[in-house]
Design a protein around this motif. Structure first.
Motif, PDB file in Angstrom:
ATOM      1  N   GLY A 235       0.811  -1.216   0.000  1.00 58.04           N
ATOM      2  CA  GLY A 235       0.000   0.000   0.000  1.00 58.04           C
ATOM      3  C   GLY A 235       0.841   1.261   0.000  1.00 58.04           C
ATOM      4  O   GLY A 235       0.554   2.213  -0.733  1.00 58.04           O
ATOM      5  N   LEU A 236       1.904   1.286   0.800  1.00 64.30           N
ATOM      6  CA  LEU A 236       2.785   2.461   0.831  1.00 64.30           C
ATOM      7  C   LEU A 236       3.503   2.649  -0.496  1.00 64.30           C
ATOM      8  O   LEU A 236       3.743   3.784  -0.936  1.00 64.30           O
ATOM      9  N   TRP A 237       3.858   1.538  -1.143  1.00 63.12           N
ATOM     10  CA  TRP A 237       4.505   1.644  -2.456  1.00 63.12           C
ATOM     11  C   TRP A 237       3.551   2.242  -3.485  1.00 63.12           C
ATOM     12  O   TRP A 237       3.935   3.084  -4.300  1.00 63.12           O
ATOM     13  N   LEU A 238       2.293   1.820  -3.446  1.00 65.33           N
ATOM     14  CA  LEU A 238       1.314   2.375  -4.367  1.00 65.33           C
ATOM     15  C   LEU A 238       1.047   3.848  -4.067  1.00 65.33           C
ATOM     16  O   LEU A 238       0.817   4.641  -4.990  1.00 65.33           O
ATOM     17  N   ILE A 239       1.060   4.220  -2.786  1.00 60.06           N
ATOM     18  CA  ILE A 239       0.842   5.623  -2.420  1.00 60.06           C
ATOM     19  C   ILE A 239       2.026   6.488  -2.838  1.00 60.06           C
ATOM     20  O   ILE A 239       1.867   7.657  -3.181  1.00 60.06           O
ATOM     21  N   GLY A 240       3.227   5.888  -2.821  1.00 58.51           N
ATOM     22  CA  GLY A 240       4.420   6.631  -3.215  1.00 58.51           C
ATOM     23  C   GLY A 240       5.340   6.995  -2.071  1.00 58.51           C
ATOM     24  O   GLY A 240       6.262   7.806  -2.245  1.00 58.51           O
ATOM     25  N   VAL A 241       5.137   6.406  -0.895  1.00 57.38           N
ATOM     26  CA  VAL A 241       6.010   6.672   0.247  1.00 57.38           C
ATOM     27  C   VAL A 241       7.362   5.993   0.001  1.00 57.38           C
ATOM     28  O   VAL A 241       7.401   4.799  -0.314  1.00 57.38           O
ATOM     29  N   ALA A 271       5.366  10.342   9.185  1.00 56.80           N
ATOM     30  CA  ALA A 271       6.316  11.465   9.218  1.00 56.80           C
ATOM     31  C   ALA A 271       6.993  11.642   7.865  1.00 56.80           C
ATOM     32  O   ALA A 271       7.215  12.771   7.400  1.00 56.80           O
ATOM     33  N   LEU A 272       7.332  10.535   7.208  1.00 54.53           N
ATOM     34  CA  LEU A 272       7.984  10.625   5.909  1.00 54.53           C
ATOM     35  C   LEU A 272       7.025  11.165   4.845  1.00 54.53           C
ATOM     36  O   LEU A 272       7.445  11.903   3.940  1.00 54.53           O
ATOM     37  N   ALA A 273       5.747  10.808   4.943  1.00 54.41           N
ATOM     38  CA  ALA A 273       4.770  11.335   3.990  1.00 54.41           C
ATOM     39  C   ALA A 273       4.647  12.847   4.102  1.00 54.41           C
ATOM     40  O   ALA A 273       4.471  13.552   3.100  1.00 54.41           O
ATOM     41  N   VAL A 274       4.750  13.362   5.316  1.00 51.83           N
ATOM     42  CA  VAL A 274       4.728  14.816   5.505  1.00 51.83           C
ATOM     43  C   VAL A 274       5.932  15.460   4.837  1.00 51.83           C
ATOM     44  O   VAL A 274       5.844  16.540   4.233  1.00 51.83           O
ATOM     45  N   ALA A 275       7.097  14.801   4.914  1.00 54.52           N
ATOM     46  CA  ALA A 275       8.333  15.383   4.386  1.00 54.52           C
ATOM     47  C   ALA A 275       8.433  15.275   2.873  1.00 54.52           C
ATOM     48  O   ALA A 275       9.072  16.106   2.229  1.00 54.52           O
ATOM     49  N   VAL A 276       7.812  14.284   2.280  1.00 54.94           N
ATOM     50  CA  VAL A 276       7.993  14.028   0.846  1.00 54.94           C
ATOM     51  C   VAL A 276       7.017  14.836   0.002  1.00 54.94           C
ATOM     52  O   VAL A 276       7.406  15.481  -0.984  1.00 54.94           O
ATOM     53  N   ASP A 277       5.740  14.796   0.349  1.00 61.09           N
ATOM     54  CA  ASP A 277       4.698  15.385  -0.486  1.00 61.09           C
ATOM     55  C   ASP A 277       4.479  16.848  -0.116  1.00 61.09           C
ATOM     56  O   ASP A 277       4.200  17.157   1.052  1.00 61.09           O
ATOM     57  N   PRO A 278       4.612  17.780  -1.070  1.00 59.42           N
ATOM     58  CA  PRO A 278       4.352  19.191  -0.745  1.00 59.42           C
ATOM     59  C   PRO A 278       2.919  19.429  -0.292  1.00 59.42           C
ATOM     60  O   PRO A 278       2.647  20.363   0.453  1.00 59.42           O
TER      61      PRO A 278
END
Length: 634
Positions: A235-241, A271-278
């Motif tokens: 799921g995280l791979w599909l989301i792009g994390v 936390a990583l999703a916050v840092a990656v996606d604007p």
């Protein structure tokens, strides 16, 4: 005891370098034991089967470790790229926060004050004259210490030193796993010797059962948590994390920690999703992934494969996680639940270790009859009714009354006989039972249907003592139009208490039970049998009388009560009901003959069956041996 506990804690803490590998080896042996047995079925020698399974298992573990290291290295290299995104989100958050002007002004003021405090003091003499300037201090000469170039041996030592401890620990684990799997029966025998049980057969069977259950539990947990990690990683791979494989493996490992493991595993990718996606889209999708997958796995998949609970109470899970984490660090957090499960299983099978089950197990500390009695004492029939409804999902009302409620009243009878219950407490118990019976009768017009397994721990504990084919599990429910003419009155069954309010409470339960099966009943207190009241007893429409005693210690009282009822109701059938489930048939028959009753039963279910049979409706079976004694009325 406190000194012994302190010594054990000290040994666990200071000996963790040795004990942790042994604990890991024991748990791995539980997981690998079924696989070894499976390989042995292919006629492969045991030693070769053990070595093969262990080598394959550790090769898989090393492969996962290598994959984790690769993912961590890649993540560490990408982290600087995410700094600008985090800064922009923080600035955006600050701009949208109410009251930002006040906070900024306060922050600026604090910075100005800090600069003023950091300024050096100006030198001035006490007369106001300007002091002569001091001579300039000599500037320090920089000195640089250079180490000689390390040789090849020192470079190799620097490279290998950080790897020595993990490799040594892994080697110890491998050796212990192999020897535990090879010497499984010998270790079991030694544990039996330490348990010191006199019953060798029972202890051997108990430990074999415990080992089998633990092996199955840990193996299924590994498969379930591994599936959870695969779903989360995909799921995280599909989301792009980024580093989705890393977070999937971490989710699988941390899910061995109940309640909080999935939350901890979700914190890192969030936390990583916050840092990656604007934007905030990736964060919301990641939250949705964990919110959907964890409940499905925890409340649907787990109950299907091995039940909802690991056998530990929630307090025990939290306490064990805190204890083992304080002793052994992060590895203790992962091992906390498996280690505590092992202790609880041993406590359930080894008599000397029963206190472990009481302390950490999820089974009630009190037996179901004790819980029922305690709630009647506390005047809490509502909670007892809720637990009874859970019981009725799998078993009948007559089984609940006989196995739980009636045994609880037996405890009250014992306390009453030794003078521990004052008259007002007896009345309170009687009133609580009355309210309990009313709650049960309001649940359904007749008997509540058996709708499937219950998840309540207390109800499950009570159900374990009642077989699906128990003697009175399938007693039929009568319809009023099918009853003979003499049984169609308003209350064809009269339940009379023998001597005290405890007997009256049992009579109330019997009346509610007969009513649930289509025979409406009325309850009379023990005072109704007195010489002054027996002639005022209302008997219109009564076809059968159930005289209820909680004990058989007063045959004379039974005989006089039956005699008075016989004078008042010469045509009615009189049943003597005594709460003595384990009474011998001969003793029950002797008791009936001494009291001159028509029928006798040792349980409420038995009395109910006699009432149904007395109606003459066809299609009824016979009672359980030892529970019913009857004669044909002259």
């Amino acid at each position: 005891m406190a000194i012994l506990a302190a010594i054990i804690v000290m040994v666990l803490y200071y000996g963790r370098e040795i004990i942790i590998p042994i604990a890991l080896a024991v748990l791995l042996s539980f997981v690998l034991a079924p696989l070894v047995r499976l390989v042995q079925r292919l006629r492969i020698p045991r030693s070769l089967a053990v070595v093969s399974v262990v080598v394959i298992a550790f090769a898989f573990i090393f492969a996962m470790g290598s994959l984790l290291a690769t993912q961590l290295t890649q993540l560490a290299g990408d982290l600087p790229r995410y700094q600008s995104t985090i800064s922009e989100k923080i600035q955006s958050f600050r701009e949208t926060t109410a009251g930002r002007g006040t906070l900024e002004r306060a922050s600026s003021m604090l910075k100005d004050l800090s600069k003023e405090l950091d300024k050096p003091k100006e030198a001035a003499n006490s007369l106001g004259t300007i002091a002569a300037p001091k001579a300039a201090a000599p500037r320090p000469v920089p000195v640089e210490v250079l180490q000689p170039d390390p040789g090849a041996l020192e470079s190799l030592q620097t490279l290998i030193s950080p790897l020595l401890h993990p490799l040594a620990t892994t080697g110890i684990i491998v050796i212990f796993v192999i020897f535990i799997l090879l010497q499984r029966e010998d270790l079991r025998n030694r544990l039996i010797r330490l348990a010191g049980s006199d019953d060798l057969q029972r202890t051997t069977a108990a430990l074999d059962d415990a080992a089998s259950r633990l092996s199955r539990l840990f193996l299924i947990q590994l498969l379930v948590n591994g599936s959870f990690g695969i779903i989360i990683g995909t799921g995280l791979w599909l989301i792009g994390v980024p580093s989705a494989i890393l977070w999937g493996i971490l989710a699988a490992v941390l899910r061995f920690v109940p309640y909080i493991g999935a939350v901890i595993a979700a914190a890192f990718p969030l936390a990583l999703a916050v840092a990656v996606d604007p934007t905030w889209t990736m964060l919301l999708w990641t939250i949705a992934l964990f919110v959907v997958v964890e409940p499905v796995v925890g409340h649907v998949l787990e109950p299907m494969v091995y039940g909802h609970s690991t056998g530990l109470s929630p307090v025990a899970v939290v306490a064990s996680a805190t204890f083992w984490t304080a002793l052994w660090g992060p590895i203790g957090l992962v091992l906390a639940t498996p280690l505590t499960v092992c202790l609880v299983v041993l406590g359930r099978h080894v008599e000397r270790l029963e206190f472990l089950d009481v302390m950490f197990g999820d089974r009630p500390a009190l037996s179901p009859p004790e819980i029922f009695y305690q709630r009647m004492l506390a005047g809490d029939p509502t909670e007892a009714s809720a637990k009874a409804e859970e019981f009725l999902k799998e078993r009948s009302l007559s089984s609940y009354y006989d196995e739980v409620a009636l045994r609880g009243l037996q405890l009250a009878q014992v306390d009453a006989e030794r003078g521990a219950l004052a008259p007002d407490r007896l009345t309170k118990i009687r009133d609580a039972v009355q309210e309990f019976a009313n709650n049960i009768s309001e649940q359904d017009e007749r008997l509540p249907p058996k709708v499937g397994p219950t998840t309540d721990v207390e109800a499950t504990s009570a159900i374990e003592g009642v077989a699906e084919d128990a003697p009175y599990e399938s007693l039929r429910v009568l319809r009023k139009e099918d009853l003979p003419a003499g049984w169609q009155g308003e209350h064809p069954v009269l339940c009379v208490a023998g001597r005290n309010p405890i007997d009256e409470a049992a009579a109330i339960m019997l009346a509610q039970l007969t009513g649930a099966h289509g025979l409406s009943a009325r309850v009379e207190a023990a005072e109704a049998l007195s010489t002054a009241n027996i002639f005022r007893l209302e008997t219109d429409g009564v076809a059968i009388v159930c005289l209820v005693y909680m004990d058989a210690s007063s045959p004379a009282h039974m005989r006089y009560s039956v005699r008075r009822l016989r004078r008042k109701l010469p045509k009615a059938t009189i049943i003597l009901g005594c709460s003595m489930k384990d009474i011998e048939p001969a003793a029950l028959e002797s008791l009936r003959e001494g009291a001159k009753a028509d029928l006798a039963a040792a349980t409420l279910g038995g009395a109910l069956k006699l009432c149904i049979e007395a109606t003459g409706v066809d299609g009824l079976g016979t009672g359980a041996e030892g529970q019913i004694s009857k004669i044909t009325a002259a």
